[in-house]
Design a protein around this motif. Structure first.
Motif, PDB file in Angstrom:
ATOM      1  N   ARG A  35      13.273  20.987  40.486  1.00  0.00           N
ATOM      2  CA  ARG A  35      14.042  22.176  40.873  1.00  0.00           C
ATOM      3  C   ARG A  35      15.500  21.888  41.186  1.00  0.00           C
ATOM      4  N   PRO A  36      15.861  20.798  41.879  1.00  0.00           N
ATOM      5  CA  PRO A  36      17.281  20.566  42.152  1.00  0.00           C
ATOM      6  C   PRO A  36      18.125  20.520  40.883  1.00  0.00           C
ATOM      7  N   GLY A  37      17.604  19.904  39.821  1.00  0.00           N
ATOM      8  CA  GLY A  37      18.345  19.863  38.563  1.00  0.00           C
ATOM      9  C   GLY A  37      18.513  21.243  37.965  1.00  0.00           C
ATOM     10  N   LEU A  38      17.465  22.059  38.046  1.00  0.00           N
ATOM     11  CA  LEU A  38      17.555  23.437  37.540  1.00  0.00           C
ATOM     12  C   LEU A  38      18.555  24.251  38.354  1.00  0.00           C
ATOM     13  N   PHE A  39      18.507  24.089  39.679  1.00  0.00           N
ATOM     14  CA  PHE A  39      19.455  24.820  40.530  1.00  0.00           C
ATOM     15  C   PHE A  39      20.894  24.407  40.227  1.00  0.00           C
ATOM     16  N   ALA A  40      21.087  23.120  39.945  1.00  0.00           N
ATOM     17  CA  ALA A  40      22.436  22.645  39.621  1.00  0.00           C
ATOM     18  C   ALA A  40      22.952  23.309  38.350  1.00  0.00           C
ATOM     19  N   LEU A  41      22.104  23.412  37.331  1.00  0.00           N
ATOM     20  CA  LEU A  41      22.508  24.049  36.088  1.00  0.00           C
ATOM     21  C   LEU A  41      22.792  25.537  36.282  1.00  0.00           C
ATOM     22  N   ILE A  42      21.940  26.200  37.042  1.00  0.00           N
ATOM     23  CA  ILE A  42      22.132  27.631  37.279  1.00  0.00           C
ATOM     24  C   ILE A  42      23.441  27.877  38.037  1.00  0.00           C
ATOM     25  N   ALA A  43      23.708  27.037  39.027  1.00  0.00           N
ATOM     26  CA  ALA A  43      24.947  27.182  39.800  1.00  0.00           C
ATOM     27  C   ALA A  43      26.169  26.896  38.924  1.00  0.00           C
ATOM     28  N   PHE A  44      26.083  25.867  38.088  1.00  0.00           N
ATOM     29  CA  PHE A  44      27.184  25.553  37.178  1.00  0.00           C
ATOM     30  C   PHE A  44      27.432  26.716  36.220  1.00  0.00           C
ATOM     31  N   ASN A  45      26.360  27.260  35.672  1.00  0.00           N
ATOM     32  CA  ASN A  45      26.498  28.402  34.766  1.00  0.00           C
ATOM     33  C   ASN A  45      27.181  29.572  35.464  1.00  0.00           C
ATOM     34  N   TYR A  46      26.801  29.800  36.717  1.00  0.00           N
ATOM     35  CA  TYR A  46      27.425  30.890  37.479  1.00  0.00           C
ATOM     36  C   TYR A  46      28.911  30.640  37.668  1.00  0.00           C
ATOM     37  N   GLU A  47      29.270  29.427  37.998  1.00  0.00           N
ATOM     38  CA  GLU A  47      30.684  29.111  38.242  1.00  0.00           C
ATOM     39  C   GLU A  47      31.543  29.395  37.015  1.00  0.00           C
ATOM     40  N   ILE A  48      31.070  29.002  35.842  1.00  0.00           N
ATOM     41  CA  ILE A  48      31.903  29.214  34.655  1.00  0.00           C
ATOM     42  C   ILE A  48      31.772  30.646  34.126  1.00  0.00           C
ATOM     43  N   ALA A  49      30.639  31.304  34.396  1.00  0.00           N
ATOM     44  CA  ALA A  49      30.460  32.683  33.932  1.00  0.00           C
ATOM     45  C   ALA A  49      31.301  33.665  34.736  1.00  0.00           C
ATOM     46  N   ARG A  50      31.586  33.340  35.994  1.00  0.00           N
ATOM     47  CA  ARG A  50      32.325  34.282  36.837  1.00  0.00           C
ATOM     48  C   ARG A  50      33.839  34.087  36.754  1.00  0.00           C
ATOM     49  N   VAL A  51      34.287  33.155  35.934  1.00  0.00           N
ATOM     50  CA  VAL A  51      35.718  32.894  35.836  1.00  0.00           C
ATOM     51  C   VAL A  51      36.477  34.158  35.467  1.00  0.00           C
ATOM     52  N   ARG A  52      35.966  34.911  34.487  1.00  0.00           N
ATOM     53  CA  ARG A  52      36.685  36.112  34.031  1.00  0.00           C
ATOM     54  C   ARG A  52      36.839  37.132  35.154  1.00  0.00           C
ATOM     55  N   ILE A  63      42.830  27.771  33.307  1.00  0.00           N
ATOM     56  CA  ILE A  63      43.045  26.703  34.292  1.00  0.00           C
ATOM     57  C   ILE A  63      41.734  26.384  35.016  1.00  0.00           C
ATOM     58  N   ARG A  64      40.998  27.429  35.394  1.00  0.00           N
ATOM     59  CA  ARG A  64      39.727  27.197  36.095  1.00  0.00           C
ATOM     60  C   ARG A  64      38.721  26.482  35.202  1.00  0.00           C
ATOM     61  N   LEU A  65      38.637  26.918  33.955  1.00  0.00           N
ATOM     62  CA  LEU A  65      37.714  26.249  33.038  1.00  0.00           C
ATOM     63  C   LEU A  65      38.132  24.808  32.784  1.00  0.00           C
ATOM     64  N   GLN A  66      39.438  24.569  32.731  1.00  0.00           N
ATOM     65  CA  GLN A  66      39.911  23.201  32.540  1.00  0.00           C
ATOM     66  C   GLN A  66      39.519  22.323  33.720  1.00  0.00           C
ATOM     67  N   TRP A  67      39.538  22.901  34.920  1.00  0.00           N
ATOM     68  CA  TRP A  67      39.096  22.150  36.107  1.00  0.00           C
ATOM     69  C   TRP A  67      37.647  21.697  35.913  1.00  0.00           C
ATOM     70  N   TRP A  68      36.805  22.581  35.391  1.00  0.00           N
ATOM     71  CA  TRP A  68      35.411  22.225  35.178  1.00  0.00           C
ATOM     72  C   TRP A  68      35.267  21.237  34.026  1.00  0.00           C
ATOM     73  N   ARG A  69      36.094  21.374  33.004  1.00  0.00           N
ATOM     74  CA  ARG A  69      36.044  20.403  31.907  1.00  0.00           C
ATOM     75  C   ARG A  69      36.373  18.997  32.424  1.00  0.00           C
ATOM     76  N   GLU A  70      37.368  18.929  33.282  1.00  0.00           N
ATOM     77  CA  GLU A  70      37.747  17.627  33.834  1.00  0.00           C
ATOM     78  C   GLU A  70      36.667  17.104  34.775  1.00  0.00           C
ATOM     79  N   ALA A  71      36.009  18.006  35.506  1.00  0.00           N
ATOM     80  CA  ALA A  71      34.912  17.584  36.381  1.00  0.00           C
ATOM     81  C   ALA A  71      33.779  16.988  35.553  1.00  0.00           C
ATOM     82  N   VAL A  72      33.433  17.640  34.444  1.00  0.00           N
ATOM     83  CA  VAL A  72      32.372  17.128  33.573  1.00  0.00           C
ATOM     84  C   VAL A  72      32.786  15.791  32.966  1.00  0.00           C
ATOM     85  N   GLU A  73      34.049  15.673  32.602  1.00  0.00           N
ATOM     86  CA  GLU A  73      34.538  14.398  32.049  1.00  0.00           C
ATOM     87  C   GLU A  73      34.381  13.268  33.068  1.00  0.00           C
TER      88      GLU A  73
END
Length: 286
Positions: A35-52, A63-73
Motif C-alpha cells: 500500500r505505501p507504494g500505491l499511495f505514493a503513486l496516487i499522491a504523485f499523480n495528484y500533484e502533477i494532475a492539479r498543476v493546471r 515551472i511546477r512540472l519541471q520541478w517534478w521532472r527534476e525531482a524524478v531525475e
C-alpha cells in the motif's frame, strides 16, 4: 526509526484518502506491504494532475512540472529527493519496486498537455490522453503489486485506466466549464452542433446529454476490453484493476441521470461502492 516510517506512511495514507478517495479505496485491497507504494503513486499523480488548477499562467505550470521532472531525475540518480512528502514517498517506492522511469515521465508528459488552452481535435486524441494518464498510472500500480511483464495485465490496466479517465472527464464537464476549460474534442462538439463557448453558458446546452452519452459509450467499450483481458490476469493485479469497477459504478449513475452531467447525483459517490469493490476483490470475477 521504524515508528517514524509508520507515522509518515499513515500521514500519506490519510492525505491520499482525502485527495483521491476512489483510488484510495482500491489501494486498500492490496497487501499491507504494497500500500505505501500505491499511495505514493496516487499522491504523485495528484500533484502533477492539479498543476493546471493551481496556476494562473501556463508558464507557471511548466515551472511546477519541471520541478517534478527534476525531482524524478534526482530519485533515479540516487540523490536525496526534495524534502517534500510525496517526493520522498515516491523515492521509496522507486527504490523498493523498481518503478519504470519512462512511465513516470510519460505521466508528466500527459499532464503537460493540460496546460494547453486548446481542446483536443479528435476523439483519438482524447483517448490517447486518457490512456497515457490514467492508463499509465495503473500500469505503474501493477509494478508495485509485483505484476511485471504480463501482457494481459498491462493491456487490462491500460483499458481500465482509459475508461476511468473518460468517465471522470464526463463527470468533470461542469467543473471544467466553470474554469473555462474544455477537454471535449472539437470534432465531437461539432458533431453535436456545439462549440466550446456553449459549455460556458449558464444554461447547459440541450445537446450536451447526447454528447455525454457518446463519451460514456466509448468508456464502456474500454471497460469491455479490460474485462476480456482481466480473465487472464493474476489475482495480485486486482487492486489496480478495481478502477474498472469504480468507472462502471459512475457510468451507471450517469445513465440513471440520463447523461445530465449537471445533475448533482452524477458528482456523488455511488452508494455501495465499497461493497462492490470488495465483491470483485473477493471473487476475482468481472
Amino acid at each position: 526509526m521504524a515508528g517514524e516510517r509508520r507515522s509518515e506512511g499513515g500521514e500519506l495514507a490519510a492525505r491520499v484518502r482525502r485527495i483521491d478517495p476512489d483510488r484510495y479505496l482500491t489501494a486498500l485491497f492490496a497487501p499491507p506491504e504494497r500500500r505505501p507504494g500505491l499511495f505514493a503513486l496516487i499522491a504523485f499523480n495528484y500533484e502533477i494532475a492539479r498543476v493546471r488548477e493551481a496556476v494562473t499562467e501556463p508558464i507557471l505550470g511548466q515551472i511546477r512540472l519541471q520541478w517534478w521532472r527534476e525531482a524524478v531525475e534526482k530519485i533515479y540518480a540516487g540523490s536525496p529527493p526534495p524534502p517534500h512528502e510525496t517526493a520522498m514517498a515516491l523515492a521509496a517506492a522507486v527504490a523498493e519496486h523498481r518503478l519504470d522511469r519512462d512511465a513516470l515521465e510519460g505521466l508528466m508528459d500527459a499532464r503537460e498537455t493540460d496546460l494547453s488552452p486548446t481542446p483536443p481535435e479528435r476523439l483519438e486524441d482524447l483517448i490517447a490522453y486518457a490512456s497515457t494518464s490514467a492508463g499509465t498510472l495503473l500500469e505503474l500500480m501493477l509494478q508495485v503489486l509485483g505484476v511485471e511483464r504480463d501482457a494481459a495485465a498491462e493491456d487490462a490496466a491500460r483499458a481500465a485506466g482509459t475508461a476511468y479517465a473518460l468517465t471522470g472527464l464526463i463527470r468533470s464537464i461542469p467543473f471544467h466549464a466553470r474554469a473555462r476549460r474544455v477537454y471535449i474534442p472539437q470534432s465531437l462538439l461539432a458533431e453535436h452542433g456545439l462549440s466550446a463557448e456553449d459549455l460556458f453558458e449558464a444554461k447547459p446546452p440541450d445537446a450536451l446529454p447526447a454528447m455525454a452519452r457518446e463519451l460514456a459509450r466509448l468508456a464502456r467499450l474500454h471497460l469491455d476490453e479490460a474485462r476480456e483481458e482481466m480473465a487472464h490476469t493474476p489475482r495480485r493485479a486486482i487492486p489496480a484493476l478495481l478502477s474498472a469497477t469504480v468507472a462502471e459504478a459512475y457510468l451507471k449513475r450517469l445513465r440513471r441521470a440520463k447523461y445530465d452531467v449537471f445533475d448533482p447525483a452524477v458528482g456523488e459517490r455511488p452508494p455501495g461502492l465499497v461493497w462492490r469493490l470488495a465483491a470483485k476483490a473477493w471473487t476475482g470475477r468481472w
